[in-house]
Scaffold this motif. Structure first.
Motif, mmCIF file in Angstrom:
data_model
loop_
_atom_site.group_PDB
_atom_site.id
_atom_site.type_symbol
_atom_site.label_atom_id
_atom_site.label_comp_id
_atom_site.label_asym_id
_atom_site.label_seq_id
_atom_site.Cartn_x
_atom_site.Cartn_y
_atom_site.Cartn_z
ATOM 1 N N ALA A 28 -43.443 18.583 -104.292
ATOM 2 C CA ALA A 28 -44.170 19.338 -105.338
ATOM 3 C C ALA A 28 -45.148 20.342 -104.603
ATOM 4 O O ALA A 28 -45.422 21.205 -105.276
ATOM 5 N N GLU A 29 -45.764 19.919 -103.776
ATOM 6 C CA GLU A 29 -46.815 20.699 -103.099
ATOM 7 C C GLU A 29 -46.117 21.927 -102.586
ATOM 8 O O GLU A 29 -47.246 22.876 -102.374
ATOM 9 N N ARG A 30 -44.915 22.007 -102.422
ATOM 10 C CA ARG A 30 -44.226 23.160 -101.774
ATOM 11 C C ARG A 30 -43.639 23.886 -102.984
ATOM 12 O O ARG A 30 -42.818 24.653 -102.906
ATOM 13 N N GLN A 31 -44.071 23.441 -104.255
ATOM 14 C CA GLN A 31 -43.259 24.168 -105.299
ATOM 15 C C GLN A 31 -41.901 24.009 -105.420
ATOM 16 O O GLN A 31 -41.186 25.185 -106.033
ATOM 17 N N THR A 32 -41.378 22.925 -105.272
ATOM 18 C CA THR A 32 -40.044 22.913 -105.349
ATOM 19 C C THR A 32 -39.548 21.527 -106.020
ATOM 20 O O THR A 32 -40.538 20.882 -106.145
ATOM 21 N N ARG A 33 -38.406 21.389 -106.026
ATOM 22 C CA ARG A 33 -37.960 19.691 -106.602
ATOM 23 C C ARG A 33 -36.754 19.105 -105.850
ATOM 24 O O ARG A 33 -35.973 20.047 -105.153
ATOM 25 N N ILE A 34 -36.588 17.979 -105.627
ATOM 26 C CA ILE A 34 -35.558 17.524 -105.164
ATOM 27 C C ILE A 34 -34.259 17.476 -106.029
ATOM 28 O O ILE A 34 -34.389 17.137 -107.338
ATOM 29 N N THR A 35 -33.293 18.077 -105.606
ATOM 30 C CA THR A 35 -32.015 18.216 -106.226
ATOM 31 C C THR A 35 -31.296 16.869 -106.482
ATOM 32 O O THR A 35 -30.909 16.641 -107.640
ATOM 33 N N THR A 36 -31.008 16.169 -105.270
ATOM 34 C CA THR A 36 -30.227 14.944 -105.433
ATOM 35 C C THR A 36 -30.929 13.845 -104.359
ATOM 36 O O THR A 36 -31.494 13.881 -103.502
ATOM 37 N N PHE A 37 -30.897 12.577 -105.315
ATOM 38 C CA PHE A 37 -31.196 11.424 -104.102
ATOM 39 C C PHE A 37 -30.185 10.750 -103.768
ATOM 40 O O PHE A 37 -29.190 10.490 -104.770
ATOM 41 N N TYR A 38 -30.236 10.161 -102.498
ATOM 42 C CA TYR A 38 -28.956 9.464 -102.083
ATOM 43 C C TYR A 38 -29.770 7.775 -101.558
ATOM 44 O O TYR A 38 -30.601 8.109 -100.614
ATOM 45 N N VAL A 39 -29.576 6.929 -102.324
ATOM 46 C CA VAL A 39 -30.139 5.705 -102.179
ATOM 47 C C VAL A 39 -29.347 4.676 -101.731
ATOM 48 O O VAL A 39 -28.367 4.275 -102.120
ATOM 49 N N GLU A 40 -29.604 3.831 -100.645
ATOM 50 C CA GLU A 40 -29.102 2.687 -100.141
ATOM 51 C C GLU A 40 -29.638 1.601 -99.289
ATOM 52 O O GLU A 40 -30.478 2.021 -98.706
ATOM 53 N N ASN A 41 -28.978 0.431 -99.386
ATOM 54 C CA ASN A 41 -29.592 -0.409 -98.452
ATOM 55 C C ASN A 41 -28.578 -0.913 -97.366
ATOM 56 O O ASN A 41 -27.433 -1.308 -97.700
ATOM 57 N N ALA A 42 -28.941 -0.410 -96.386
ATOM 58 C CA ALA A 42 -28.137 -0.393 -95.040
ATOM 59 C C ALA A 42 -28.845 -0.331 -93.607
ATOM 60 O O ALA A 42 -29.852 0.122 -93.806
ATOM 61 N N SER A 43 -28.246 -1.002 -92.555
ATOM 62 C CA SER A 43 -28.930 -0.682 -91.450
ATOM 63 C C SER A 43 -28.950 0.844 -90.929
ATOM 64 O O SER A 43 -27.930 1.674 -90.937
ATOM 65 N N GLY A 44 -29.958 1.354 -90.313
ATOM 66 C CA GLY A 44 -30.023 2.404 -89.731
ATOM 67 C C GLY A 44 -29.298 2.448 -88.237
ATOM 68 O O GLY A 44 -29.150 3.592 -87.703
ATOM 69 N N ALA A 45 -28.867 1.491 -87.780
ATOM 70 C CA ALA A 45 -28.287 1.321 -86.456
ATOM 71 C C ALA A 45 -26.703 1.605 -86.720
ATOM 72 O O ALA A 45 -25.946 1.479 -85.810
ATOM 73 N N THR A 46 -26.207 1.867 -87.851
ATOM 74 C CA THR A 46 -24.783 2.223 -88.029
ATOM 75 C C THR A 46 -24.634 3.507 -88.724
ATOM 76 O O THR A 46 -25.605 3.689 -89.548
ATOM 77 N N VAL A 47 -23.413 4.169 -88.523
ATOM 78 C CA VAL A 47 -23.264 5.567 -89.359
ATOM 79 C C VAL A 47 -22.334 5.069 -90.437
ATOM 80 O O VAL A 47 -22.290 5.950 -91.089
ATOM 81 N N TRP A 81 -26.132 8.848 -82.266
ATOM 82 C CA TRP A 81 -26.914 9.724 -82.815
ATOM 83 C C TRP A 81 -26.492 11.225 -82.656
ATOM 84 O O TRP A 81 -26.618 12.044 -83.730
ATOM 85 N N GLU A 82 -25.922 11.360 -81.550
ATOM 86 C CA GLU A 82 -25.404 12.636 -81.166
ATOM 87 C C GLU A 82 -24.197 12.882 -82.202
ATOM 88 O O GLU A 82 -24.068 14.187 -82.478
ATOM 89 N N ALA A 83 -23.485 12.178 -82.309
ATOM 90 C CA ALA A 83 -22.197 12.283 -83.480
ATOM 91 C C ALA A 83 -22.868 12.746 -84.896
ATOM 92 O O ALA A 83 -22.209 13.798 -85.255
ATOM 93 N N LEU A 84 -23.870 12.014 -85.186
ATOM 94 C CA LEU A 84 -24.442 12.224 -86.381
ATOM 95 C C LEU A 84 -25.070 13.621 -86.459
ATOM 96 O O LEU A 84 -25.087 14.324 -87.484
ATOM 97 N N ALA A 85 -25.915 13.899 -85.305
ATOM 98 C CA ALA A 85 -26.521 14.969 -85.251
ATOM 99 C C ALA A 85 -25.430 16.228 -85.298
ATOM 100 O O ALA A 85 -25.672 17.259 -86.187
ATOM 101 N N ARG A 86 -24.323 16.111 -84.879
ATOM 102 C CA ARG A 86 -23.440 17.127 -85.041
ATOM 103 C C ARG A 86 -22.703 17.130 -86.610
ATOM 104 O O ARG A 86 -22.321 18.077 -86.898
ATOM 105 N N GLN A 87 -22.541 16.155 -87.163
ATOM 106 C CA GLN A 87 -22.140 16.296 -88.618
ATOM 107 C C GLN A 87 -23.116 16.910 -89.431
ATOM 108 O O GLN A 87 -22.874 17.565 -90.351
ATOM 109 N N ILE A 88 -24.392 16.536 -89.254
ATOM 110 C CA ILE A 88 -25.619 17.156 -89.884
ATOM 111 C C ILE A 88 -25.560 18.669 -89.705
ATOM 112 O O ILE A 88 -25.455 19.545 -90.613
#
Length: 215
Positions: A28-47, A81-88
């Motif tokens: 909002a400070e940047r005069q825009t809005r979030i299009t979609t939220f993606y919410v989950e309970n999961a470990s950040g140590a897995t893809v 992480w490198e594999a995820l970075a490539r996906q991103i």
């Protein structure tokens, strides 16, 4: 500008939506809005995170992947992480972390292909790599300290195993009759590890019943 906000908490009893208002205020400070939220309970140590994978599959060139901090996106070991970075990168996403100001430039109107924009992109990528490595190191240290604490408590006779959430276990076991581990975790909004523990618990109990019946 399409902004895809990713919110994650590690366990089912934590609030993955905790940072929602912070992210909304940030855009909002940047005069825009979030299009979609993606919410989950999961470990950040897995893809193996359904909502993260859904975000990647729905993203398009130039979209923003917004997170509260880099550790909400990844606590992965280097290769993962490198594999995820490539996906991103392949999805055309630019990562913006609220706690990493060097990434914020991606929220500004396009400034062309000049040297300044290229330098900012290079710096953002470098800092993302650094923070991803730091997040993994922090995860490993926490696990190590946890293991040391449990070992010390056991030695002192003070260790009390964590109580199982039998209601959640029961729901997971029921769903596993017709659903995969990943699908079950997504439906219950819990970690894949919890579903796996519920499976193991059910099998142990079944084996114990068989042994008792055979006596």
């Amino acid at each position: 500008m399409i902004i895809r906000a990713y919110l994650r908490a590690s366990t089912a009893d934590q609030d993955a939506n905790r940072a929602r208002e912070q992210l909304k205020a940030f855009v909002a400070e940047r005069q825009t809005r979030i299009t979609t939220f993606y919410v989950e309970n999961a470990s950040g140590a897995t893809v193996d995170r359904p909502e993260l994978q859904r975000l990647l599959s729905e993203a398009g060139e130039g979209d923003i992947l917004l997170v509260e901090s880099v550790d909400r996106l990844s606590r992965l070991p280097q290769a993962a992480w490198e594999a995820l970075a490539r996906q991103i990168s392949a999805a055309g996403l630019q990562v913006v972390a609220v706690d990493l100001p060097v990434t914020h430039m991606a929220m500004r109107p396009a400034s062309g292909e000049g040297i300044e924009a290229w330098l900012h992109q290079a710096l953002a990528k470098m800092f993302l790599e650094f923070m991803a490595a730091f997040a993994r190191k922090d995860y490993e240290l926490r696990r190590q300290r946890q293991a040391q604490g449990i070992a010390a408590a056991k030695e002192a006779g003070r260790f009390v195993p964590r109580k199982r959430n039998l209601k959640l276990y029961s729901a997971a076991i029921k769903l596993r009759e017709t659903h995969s581990i990943r699908a079950t975790a997504a439906i219950l909004k819990c970690s894949k590890g919890l579903v796996e523990r519920a499976d193991a618990w059910a099998k142990t109990n079944a084996a114990a019943e068989v042994a008792t019946d055979g006596e």
